[in-house]
Structures are given as structure tokens and as C-alpha cells.
Design a protein around this motif. Structure first.
Motif, PDB file in Angstrom:
ATOM      1  N   SER A   1      40.662  49.440  60.083  1.00 19.56           N
ATOM      2  CA  SER A   1      40.148  49.208  58.817  1.00 19.56           C
ATOM      3  C   SER A   1      40.957  49.550  57.799  1.00 19.56           C
ATOM      4  CB  SER A   1      38.824  50.075  58.803  1.00 19.56           C
ATOM      5  OG  SER A   1      37.896  49.595  59.306  1.00 19.56           O
ATOM      6  N   VAL A   2      41.776  50.690  57.785  1.00 18.31           N
ATOM      7  CA  VAL A   2      42.815  51.046  57.033  1.00 18.31           C
ATOM      8  C   VAL A   2      44.029  50.004  56.863  1.00 18.31           C
ATOM      9  CG1 VAL A   2      44.777  52.432  56.427  1.00 18.31           C
ATOM     10  CG2 VAL A   2      42.585  53.376  57.414  1.00 18.31           C
ATOM     11  N   ASP A   3      44.390  49.483  57.791  1.00 21.45           N
ATOM     12  CA  ASP A   3      45.310  48.246  57.899  1.00 21.45           C
ATOM     13  C   ASP A   3      44.924  46.968  57.262  1.00 21.45           C
ATOM     14  OD1 ASP A   3      47.138  49.693  59.402  1.00 21.45           O
ATOM     15  OD2 ASP A   3      46.670  49.017  61.458  1.00 21.45           O
ATOM     16  N   LYS A   4      43.631  46.669  57.442  1.00 20.93           N
ATOM     17  CA  LYS A   4      42.932  45.557  56.624  1.00 20.93           C
ATOM     18  C   LYS A   4      43.040  45.817  54.893  1.00 20.93           C
ATOM     19  CE  LYS A   4      39.738  44.065  60.305  1.00 20.93           C
ATOM     20  NZ  LYS A   4      38.475  44.251  60.817  1.00 20.93           N
ATOM     21  N   ALA A   5      42.863  47.125  54.829  1.00 26.85           N
ATOM     22  CA  ALA A   5      42.892  47.627  53.411  1.00 26.85           C
ATOM     23  C   ALA A   5      43.990  47.394  52.803  1.00 26.85           C
ATOM     24  CB  ALA A   5      42.062  48.770  53.317  1.00 26.85           C
ATOM     25  N   LEU A   6      44.985  47.790  53.734  1.00 22.37           N
ATOM     26  CA  LEU A   6      46.678  47.733  53.258  1.00 22.37           C
ATOM     27  C   LEU A   6      47.265  46.333  53.134  1.00 22.37           C
ATOM     28  CD1 LEU A   6      47.822  50.854  55.176  1.00 22.37           C
ATOM     29  CD2 LEU A   6      47.896  50.546  52.731  1.00 22.37           C
ATOM     30  N   TYR A   7      46.951  45.678  54.193  1.00 23.63           N
ATOM     31  CA  TYR A   7      47.453  44.522  54.317  1.00 23.63           C
ATOM     32  C   TYR A   7      46.929  43.091  54.191  1.00 23.63           C
ATOM     33  CZ  TYR A   7      50.416  48.211  56.317  1.00 23.63           C
ATOM     34  OH  TYR A   7      51.213  49.132  56.653  1.00 23.63           O
ATOM     35  N   GLY A   8      45.630  43.113  54.021  1.00 19.36           N
ATOM     36  CA  GLY A   8      44.463  42.000  53.741  1.00 19.36           C
ATOM     37  C   GLY A   8      44.291  41.821  55.219  1.00 19.36           C
ATOM     38  N   LEU A   9      43.067  40.833  55.256  1.00 18.61           N
ATOM     39  CA  LEU A   9      42.599  40.302  56.461  1.00 18.61           C
ATOM     40  C   LEU A   9      43.353  39.551  57.170  1.00 18.61           C
ATOM     41  CD1 LEU A   9      38.900  39.303  55.241  1.00 18.61           C
ATOM     42  CD2 LEU A   9      39.642  41.648  56.097  1.00 18.61           C
ATOM     43  N   LYS A  10      44.412  38.815  56.658  1.00 13.65           N
ATOM     44  CA  LYS A  10      45.462  38.208  57.390  1.00 13.65           C
ATOM     45  C   LYS A  10      46.586  39.098  57.962  1.00 13.65           C
ATOM     46  CE  LYS A  10      44.263  33.530  55.648  1.00 13.65           C
ATOM     47  NZ  LYS A  10      44.760  32.473  54.582  1.00 13.65           N
TER      48      LYS A  10
ATOM     49  N   TYR B   1      45.119  55.338  42.325  1.00 10.44           N
ATOM     50  CA  TYR B   1      45.632  56.607  42.529  1.00 10.44           C
ATOM     51  C   TYR B   1      44.846  57.266  43.696  1.00 10.44           C
ATOM     52  CZ  TYR B   1      49.200  56.486  38.709  1.00 10.44           C
ATOM     53  OH  TYR B   1      50.394  56.441  38.080  1.00 10.44           O
ATOM     54  N   LEU B   2      43.558  57.017  43.833  1.00  7.89           N
ATOM     55  CA  LEU B   2      42.825  57.767  45.006  1.00  7.89           C
ATOM     56  C   LEU B   2      43.381  57.167  46.367  1.00  7.89           C
ATOM     57  CD1 LEU B   2      39.337  57.842  43.206  1.00  7.89           C
ATOM     58  CD2 LEU B   2      41.058  59.718  43.731  1.00  7.89           C
ATOM     59  N   PHE B   3      43.523  55.854  46.434  1.00  2.00           N
ATOM     60  CA  PHE B   3      43.971  55.311  47.468  1.00  2.00           C
ATOM     61  C   PHE B   3      45.498  55.608  47.799  1.00  2.00           C
ATOM     62  CE2 PHE B   3      44.183  50.957  50.033  1.00  2.00           C
ATOM     63  CZ  PHE B   3      44.267  51.934  51.609  1.00  2.00           C
ATOM     64  N   ALA B   4      46.478  55.496  46.821  1.00  2.00           N
ATOM     65  CA  ALA B   4      47.824  55.966  46.916  1.00  2.00           C
ATOM     66  C   ALA B   4      47.924  57.347  47.267  1.00  2.00           C
ATOM     67  CB  ALA B   4      48.398  55.746  45.704  1.00  2.00           C
ATOM     68  N   GLU B   5      47.188  58.389  46.927  1.00  2.00           N
ATOM     69  CA  GLU B   5      47.388  59.504  47.153  1.00  2.00           C
ATOM     70  C   GLU B   5      46.936  59.663  48.707  1.00  2.00           C
ATOM     71  OE1 GLU B   5      48.081  63.135  46.186  1.00  2.00           O
ATOM     72  OE2 GLU B   5      49.451  61.705  45.139  1.00  2.00           O
TER      73      GLU B   5
ATOM     74  N   TRP C   1      38.989  47.948  44.372  1.00  2.00           N
ATOM     75  CA  TRP C   1      38.116  48.880  44.385  1.00  2.00           C
ATOM     76  C   TRP C   1      37.570  48.633  46.134  1.00  2.00           C
ATOM     77  CZ3 TRP C   1      36.648  53.241  42.566  1.00  2.00           C
ATOM     78  CH2 TRP C   1      36.866  53.481  40.932  1.00  2.00           C
ATOM     79  N   ALA C   2      37.476  47.189  46.386  1.00  2.00           N
ATOM     80  CA  ALA C   2      37.022  46.968  47.782  1.00  2.00           C
ATOM     81  C   ALA C   2      38.171  47.553  48.991  1.00  2.00           C
ATOM     82  CB  ALA C   2      36.975  45.481  48.021  1.00  2.00           C
ATOM     83  N   VAL C   3      39.420  47.347  48.631  1.00  2.00           N
ATOM     84  CA  VAL C   3      40.311  47.788  49.564  1.00  2.00           C
ATOM     85  C   VAL C   3      40.550  49.246  49.515  1.00  2.00           C
ATOM     86  CG1 VAL C   3      41.400  45.274  49.544  1.00  2.00           C
ATOM     87  CG2 VAL C   3      42.263  47.225  47.883  1.00  2.00           C
ATOM     88  N   ALA C   4      40.441  49.784  48.210  1.00  2.00           N
ATOM     89  CA  ALA C   4      40.628  51.217  48.064  1.00  2.00           C
ATOM     90  C   ALA C   4      39.505  51.945  48.957  1.00  2.00           C
ATOM     91  CB  ALA C   4      40.664  51.722  46.765  1.00  2.00           C
ATOM     92  N   GLY C   5      38.073  51.531  48.713  1.00  2.00           N
ATOM     93  CA  GLY C   5      37.036  51.986  49.184  1.00  2.00           C
ATOM     94  C   GLY C   5      37.139  51.850  50.888  1.00  2.00           C
ATOM     95  N   VAL C   6      37.515  50.815  51.328  1.00  2.00           N
ATOM     96  CA  VAL C   6      37.393  50.462  52.863  1.00  2.00           C
ATOM     97  C   VAL C   6      38.701  51.342  53.461  1.00  2.00           C
ATOM     98  CG1 VAL C   6      38.056  48.891  54.542  1.00  2.00           C
ATOM     99  CG2 VAL C   6      36.237  48.104  52.900  1.00  2.00           C
ATOM    100  N   GLY C   7      39.735  51.377  52.664  1.00  2.00           N
ATOM    101  CA  GLY C   7      41.038  52.202  53.132  1.00  2.00           C
ATOM    102  C   GLY C   7      40.768  53.546  53.023  1.00  2.00           C
ATOM    103  N   ILE C   8      40.017  54.268  52.295  1.00  2.00           N
ATOM    104  CA  ILE C   8      39.705  55.673  52.377  1.00  2.00           C
ATOM    105  C   ILE C   8      38.726  56.015  53.263  1.00  2.00           C
ATOM    106  CG2 ILE C   8      38.687  57.396  50.801  1.00  2.00           C
ATOM    107  CD1 ILE C   8      40.327  56.326  48.332  1.00  2.00           C
ATOM    108  N   CYS C   9      37.645  55.284  53.465  1.00  2.00           N
ATOM    109  CA  CYS C   9      36.703  55.311  54.392  1.00  2.00           C
ATOM    110  C   CYS C   9      37.522  55.430  55.730  1.00  2.00           C
ATOM    111  CB  CYS C   9      35.615  54.289  54.308  1.00  2.00           C
ATOM    112  SG  CYS C   9      34.216  54.543  55.312  1.00  2.00           S
ATOM    113  N   GLY C  10      38.164  54.387  55.950  1.00  2.00           N
ATOM    114  CA  GLY C  10      38.778  54.135  57.193  1.00  2.00           C
ATOM    115  C   GLY C  10      39.739  55.647  57.671  1.00  2.00           C
TER     116      GLY C  10
END
Length: 714
Positions: free
Chosen positions: A194-203, A240-244, A177-186
Motif C-alpha cells: 500500500s505504501v508503494d501505491k501511495a508513493l508511485y501511483g496505482l500504475k 510534511y507528515l508523509f515526507a517525515e 491527502w489520499a496518498v498521504a493517508g494510505v501511505g502513512i497507514c501502510g
């Protein structure tokens, strides 16, 4: 216009508009959502402060994001300016006050947000609000965009990515939920960093955190999720929401093809565990009512149909759900149902799903049988890994101590069932809607499940860290037409005790429903007390043994969940036992071989001063010894309809079950029918058994050999 909404293009919205006021599945789905939004609009916009989990403020914030999302999507489809104004005003009002809110008070070990008592809910709020924002952004002024993005969404992203960085990269459903929320918001605010952090992690390594890590590490090769179907279905929404959103903004990632289509694999895994009535099995901390009408499963059904396979099971699920996702994929599924003609109920067949990222930590087996009347019988055997990770904060410990749990289902209802979790969801007077104390003292304990309790203690001493180091192992799985079976081992869940459970589902001529033979074998060098526990629903009809009821109720024990069970009645048995009960319009019988033991009738509710536990009956078969084989036969029989004063076959046809022998090589039991017919069943106990394995044992002085996992002699 370059900016497009995240999950629905303007052209797609125009296409969905043609379904307004139609009787298609999509048309009815749109109408349902319009009705929900119209009912909420007159309440007006309120941005409450902090409140108790499950209380008014919590629920108002939740309803706000649900209807904010509806307003955004339905504005695109209907072009109703009221929906635009509502969504815009809601976002602006939140933006005006969000940064003025202090962090809420955490009610558990999950860190708090500014709106909710835990960040999980705040992640959900941001995800849905971001989707709504993307639907109306093209209609906002520059000042409104700056206010919403700078005073609402960017501070939210900072809270999750910076303040709670240690939780952002957790590979867990909360992390999803954390990464999907940040990614979709990004995506919604054009913040690719921010999308990249959500996709690939902080590292940025796609291993230590991020959406890619979640998808590649959370699920077994068969798609099973360690926390069980209840939390599995909860993970489908952010997936699914983030994947779409990813597929539409960055199709080059190929998110739906990742790891051999892991999104499809894990979706089918949770769908295929459902009981025939759509309810998801209560493995680990789970609701007894959550089913495939859940929003995550609903979204997944539509998207799987559009992006993966036009499966008849998905069409049948849509009929059961009576709704599709209001989206282009939902339109495709709606058309598929309309063109399908008559559809049978969904049936995923018998299956075995491995547990663990490498598929080497036990699993869950399911046997299914559909008769000529299209009635489904199902048996589920669980022997996977403990459903938690103690390295995370304790709020994420959803594991139960229930290795070799068995659930049975037919005639549209559970026959034997799991207690599920101890929680009154969002009922604020009940511990704030959170897990009640009895979740730990009863629901998690082994006695709350349909398995065997040794020496009145829970498996692995009720210790999470110990439980996480152990898991079951599959013995065999055989799917067939007239007969099928599954078997598994758990070892050292009790020190010095090995346990094996073999479940055979087969037809006997003259008996309407397939019978289920449950062989639970325990081996030890030391003597123990063994309690075979079975939870059921219904009214006891008859027994074939005498028992004494207790005039003064006392708990069955002092710990491990026994302190919550009233000892209602008990009786000694010399030559096995039979108990029949009525549930709904069906009679059920459990015929047991247990000789020289005790049958205990119990009920939940002892040491429960706040009435937190549901009052439910339990049957317990108690034996003492070193090695023991519980052989229990479950038979469904008869029909009852009080309205027309009808009752047929209230007595089953299986009279007794006798253990003929059991060794390390094999077990043999005899089923005697009321007609005098005897059915013998032989099951191999050899590790690594397959269809070519030869097993033998001595029965009544005769050496009997058979080939394969089991053999039925009728």
C-alpha cells in the motif's frame, strides 16, 4: 524494540519529555496540546453515525481524530497511561463499527466515505488515526492489533485504493491527502504494498499518480500552487507528515531532496505570499482569516528549520505563531528562537513567483517596503492561471475570474482587499458549511475583485474551460530600495480587449509612507464600458466631487455579480476624483485621474435573501471608450485615535493625478502635491522591456525619453 512510531522515535519522545513544564517555546507548545486533550477527555468516547456536512456528527468525527492523534503523541512524551487507554479505546470502538457503516450521502461531487460525506475528510481521519496507532501499537495485544488493522485500516485502504481508484491518482490537493493517508497507514500496519501505491501511483510509474507525481507536477518551478495560498497551506500537512514518515522508514528515497528540494521551494512560496500580519492573501476560493498559524504551515516551519535552513524568517514566524510542532524539529526551532536574541518581524522581501508546472502560466508579484518604524507596506498583483481543473469533478473548481487583481496592505491591515470565498466554514445552517450559492454568483465573479470589469461581464465569460486556456504574462518586475515596480498583461480575457496593469511603489519626500501608483491600461478597437473596482474597509471621510445618494436602493445590474451590489451613491467627475476613508488608526486616499467618468459607491447584499454575503463597501470608477488608462494613486496618511481624541493629517498630500500620455511605447502621469510640487512618473509599455530598454513619448509637445522599466522624476 523493532517497531518505532512513525514520526517520533522513543528516544526523541524522551528528549521532548525534558521540555515538560518549561517556559521554552516547545514547553509551552506541549502544554497547549496537553490542555486541549485534557479538556476533551471528560466528554468521553462517542462514535456517531452520519450527519450533515459541518453538523454535529461531522464535527465529532473530526474532533475524535484530532484528539486521538494528540493522545498518541502525548502518551509517548508524558507516559500518561490515561492517554494510552483513550487512544486504544477510540481505535477499538471505531474498528468495531466501521465496516457496518454504509457509505455516507455525498453533499457535492466528491465521493462519500463511510464516516464523512466526502472522502477528503476520511483521508484526513485515516492519516491522523494511523499516526496515533503507530504511537501505541507496541502497547496493544495481538487481538487488538488484528481487530484495528483488519476491521478498520485495511477496509479504509481498500475504499480509497480500490473503490475510489479513479480519485486516488488525482494530482490535486485532494489526491495529496489520499496518498498521504494510505501511505502513512501502510507504514503503520507494515503494508509496504500500500505504501508503494501511495508513493508511485496505482500504475507504479510516478507520473500518473502517487506522492512523487504530486510533488513533481503540482507546483511551479518557484513553488507556487495554482489554487492559491489557502489551498496551498492545506497541502503542506499531508506533504510534511508523509515526507517525515518516508524519510524515517525509507531514507534511501531522499524525499526532501526530490526535484531540487521541491518541498522546501513550495513551502517558502506559500510562506512568502503572506501579508505582514501573517494572513494569507485571498486568491481564488480562500478564507479571509487563514494565516501562518495554520497547522500545516506550523509543521512546515519547524521541519524546514531542522532539515533545510536555520533561517531568521522561520524563527520570526515561530514567534508570530507562538508555537512549534511538538516534534524533534520543533525542539530545534524552539532552541533557535531562544538563542536568537531580538527578532524583527518576518520579511520575505519583494518577489515574483511563476505559475504552472513549467513556470509559463503567469504568476504573482509582490512588492514589500519596510520603513524605519518597521512597518511593512505590501502590494500584490495576481495574473496566474485559473485555479481549477475542470477535468476533475466540479467540487475542485476553486478558480476565480480576477486576472490582474491588486491587494494593498500597510499599518497592519489590508487597505484594498479581495472578497475571498463565499462560505461559512462548518456553520451547518449556512448551506451545511459548504460553499454558498453566492460563491458562484458573486465571489467568483470579476466584480468581486480589485480589477477592471469590461461591459459588466466577468472575464472569460465566467466559463471555467475558457479561463483555463488563458493566463497572464509578466511584463516587468523591479525590486529596489526607494522605488520598485511590477507589471503584467492579460489578453483576450474579454474579446478584443488587452489589459495591462503596472504598479509602482515609491517614496516621496515629506510623505511618511510609500505611495502606490496603479496604472491600469485597456486597449481595444471597439468602445466598451470599463469599471475599475476597488474593495476597501472603513468609513468614507471626504471626497472632492459631488455625488447623489440613492433614497431607494437598487442592484447595479442583473448578472456577473452586479446583481449582488446595491447602488448606494454616484457622482459624475470632470477632472479626476479623490476619495478618503478611515480604517483603524490610518487614513487612506485614492486619487484618480479618470476624467469625464462616474464614481459609484456600492455595497454587497443585494439579491441575498439568506444574508449569506458579508456587507462590505465597494468603490467603482466607470469610464467609456476604446483605449483608456486608469491612473490611481494610493496614499496612507495621518493618525486617528478616538480614545485620546487624536486626529492628525486627515487630508493627504497628493492633490491630483493627471494622465499626460499613454501609447504602446509608454505611459506618463503627473502627481500634483498640495505643496505645489509635481512628480512625474513614466512607465514603459513595451513587451520584453528591461533595464536597458529605451522608451519615448510626447508630453505637452515635448518628446520625453527614458531608460528602463519606469522612471520617476521628482
Amino acid at each position: 524494540m523493532s517497531y518505532q512510531p512513525l514520526l517520533m522515535s522513543f528516544d526523541e519522545a524522551a528528549e521532548l519529555r525534558t521540555h515538560l513544564n518549561t517556559d521554552s517555546l516547545l514547553g509551552r507548545s506541549i502544554a497547549t496540546e496537553v490542555a486541549a486533550l485534557e479538556a476533551y477527555l471528560p466528554i468521553g468516547i462517542e462514535i456517531p453515525g452520519h450527519g450533515e456536512a459541518g453538523g454535529y456528527e461531522h464535527n465529532r468525527h473530526k474532533q475524535n481524530y484530532i484528539h486521538l492523534d494528540l493522545a498518541g503523541r502525548l502518551y509517548l512524551i508524558t507516559e500518561d497511561e490515561r492517554y494510552l487507554e483513550y487512544a486504544k479505546t477510540m481505535l477499538v470502538e471505531y474498528a468495531k463499527v466501521y465496516t457496518s457503516f454504509e457509505l455516507n450521502t455525498s453533499r457535492d461531487s466528491n465521493p462519500p466515505g463511510r464516516i464523512f460525506h466526502q472522502t477528503l475528510n476520511e483521508n484526513m481521519w485515516m492519516l491522523y488515526a494511523s499516526c496515533a496507532y503507530s504511537c501505541i501499537r507496541h502497547k496493544l495485544t495481538d487481538d487488538e492489533i488484528i481487530l484495528i488493522e483488519n476491521d478498520l485500516f485495511r477496509p479504509m485502504i481498500d475504499l480509497f485504493v480500490d473503490t475510489y481508484a479513479h480519485d486516488f491518482d488525482i494530482v490535486h490537493n485532494h489526491g495529496l491527502w489520499a496518498v498521504a493517508g494510505v501511505g502513512i497507514c501502510g507504514y503503520a500496519i507494515n503494508d509496504q504494498a500500500s505504501v508503494d501505491k501511495a508513493l508511485y501511483g496505482l500504475k507504479g510509474d510516478s507520473v500518473s499518480g502517487g506522492f512523487i507525481a504530486q510533488l513533481t507536477q503540482l507546483f511551479s518551478p518557484d513553488g507556487y500552487y495554482m489554487e492559491g495560498p489557502y489551498y496551498h497551506r492545506f497541502s503542506l500537512r499531508p506533504i510534511y507528515l508523509f515526507a517525515e514518515a518516508i524519510e524515517r522508514r525509507q531514507p534511501e528515497i531522499g524525499i526532501y531532496e526530490l526535484k531540487d528540494q521541491v518541498i522546501k521551494t513550495t513551502t517558502y512560496a506559500v510562506m512568502s505570499t503572506a501579508f505582514p500580519n501573517g494572513v494569507l492573501p485571498a486568491l481564488n476560493d480562500s478564507s479571509k482569516t487563514m494565516d501562518i498559524k495554520d497547522e500545516g504551515v506550523l509543521i512546515a516551519t519547524s521541519v524546514c528549520f531542522k532539515r533545510y535552513s536555520q533561517d531568521d524568517n522561520l524563527k520570526s514566524m515561530a514567534v508570530h505563531q507562538d508555537k512549534v510542532w511538538v516534534h524533534g524539529s520543533g525542539a530545534a526551532l524552539s532552541d533557535g528562537v531562544a538563542n536568537a536574541g531580538e527578532l524583527a518581524g518576518f520579511n520575505w522581501g519583494s518577489l515574483y513567483l511563476t505559475d504552472g508546472a513549467e513556470g509559463d502560466r503567469g504568476g504573482v508579484s509582490i512588492l514589500r517596503h519596510r520603513d524605519v518604524n518597521k512597518d511593512d507596506t505590501m502590494a500584490l498583483l495576481w495574473f496566474g492561471q485559473h485555479g481549477s481543473d475542470h477535468k476533475l469533478h466540479s467540487a475542485l473548481d476553486h478558480g476565480h475570474y480576477d486576472g490582474l487583481h491588486l491587494s494593498l496592505f500597510n499599518h497592519g491591515q489590508e487597505v484594498t482587499h479581495d472578497y475571498g470565498f463565499g462560505r461559512w466554514v462548518n456553520v451547518e445552517p449556512k448551506f451545511g458549511g459548504r460553499y454558498i450559492p453566492e460563491n458562484k454568483s458573486y465571489a467568483k465573479q470579476t466584480v468581486a475583485h480589485n480589477t477592471v470589469v469590461v461591459d459588466g461581464k466577468s472575464q472569460n465569460n465566467g466559463d471555467t474551460a475558457t479561463a483555463e486556456a488563458r493566463w497572464g504574462e509578466s511584463h516587468f518586475f523591479v525590486a529596489g530600495e526607494q522605488a520598485q515596480g511590477m507589471s503584467a498583461f492579460i489578453r483576450d480575457y474579454y474579446q478584443g480587449v488587452d489589459q495591462q496593469r503596472s504598479v509602482i511603489m515609491f517614496e516621496i519626500e515629506g510623505i511618511a509612507k510609500p505611495v502606490v501608483l496603479d496604472l491600469f491600461r485597456l486597449t481595444s478597437e471597439q468602445p466598451h464600458s470599463y469599471d475599475y473596482v476597488m474593495h476597501y474597509t472603513g468609513q468614507i471621510i471626504r471626497t472632492d466631487f459631488d455625488y447623489q445618494t440613492e433614497s431607494k436602493l437598487k442592484p447595479l445590474g442583473e448578472s456577473a455579480g452586479y446583481e449582488h451590489l446595491w447602488n448606494v451613491a454616484s457622482g459624475k467627475v470632470e477632472q479626476g476624483s479623490l476619495v478618503s476613508w478611515l480604517h483603524g488608526q490610518s487614513y487612506y486616499s485614492m486619487v484618480s485621474s479618470a476624467q469625464g467618468g462616474e464614481v459609484i459607491f456600492a455595497r454587497t447584499g443585494a439579491n441575498d435573501p439568506d444574508f449569506n454575503l458579508r456587507s462590505e463597501p465597494v468603490i467603482m470608477l466607470r469610464q467609456h471608450g476604446t483605449n483608456h488608462l486608469f491612473a490611481n494613486l494610493y496614499e496612507t496618511h495621518g493618525y486617528f485615535n478616538e480614545a485620546i481624541e487624536a486626529s492628525t493629517d486627515a487630508r493627504g498630500q497628493v492633490a491630483s493625478v493627471t494622465v499626460l500620455a499613454h501609447t504602446d511605447d509608454a505611459s506618463a502621469v503627473a502627481l500634483e502635491l498640495t505643496s505645489g510640487k509635481v512628480v512625474r512618473v513614466f512607465v514603459s509599455n513595451k513587451v520584453g522591456v528591461n533595464a536597458d530598454t529605451e522608451s519615448s513619448l510626447v508630453v505637452d509637445g515635448e518628446c520625453v525619453s527614458f531608460k528602463g522599466e519606469f522612471f520617476i522624476e521628482q
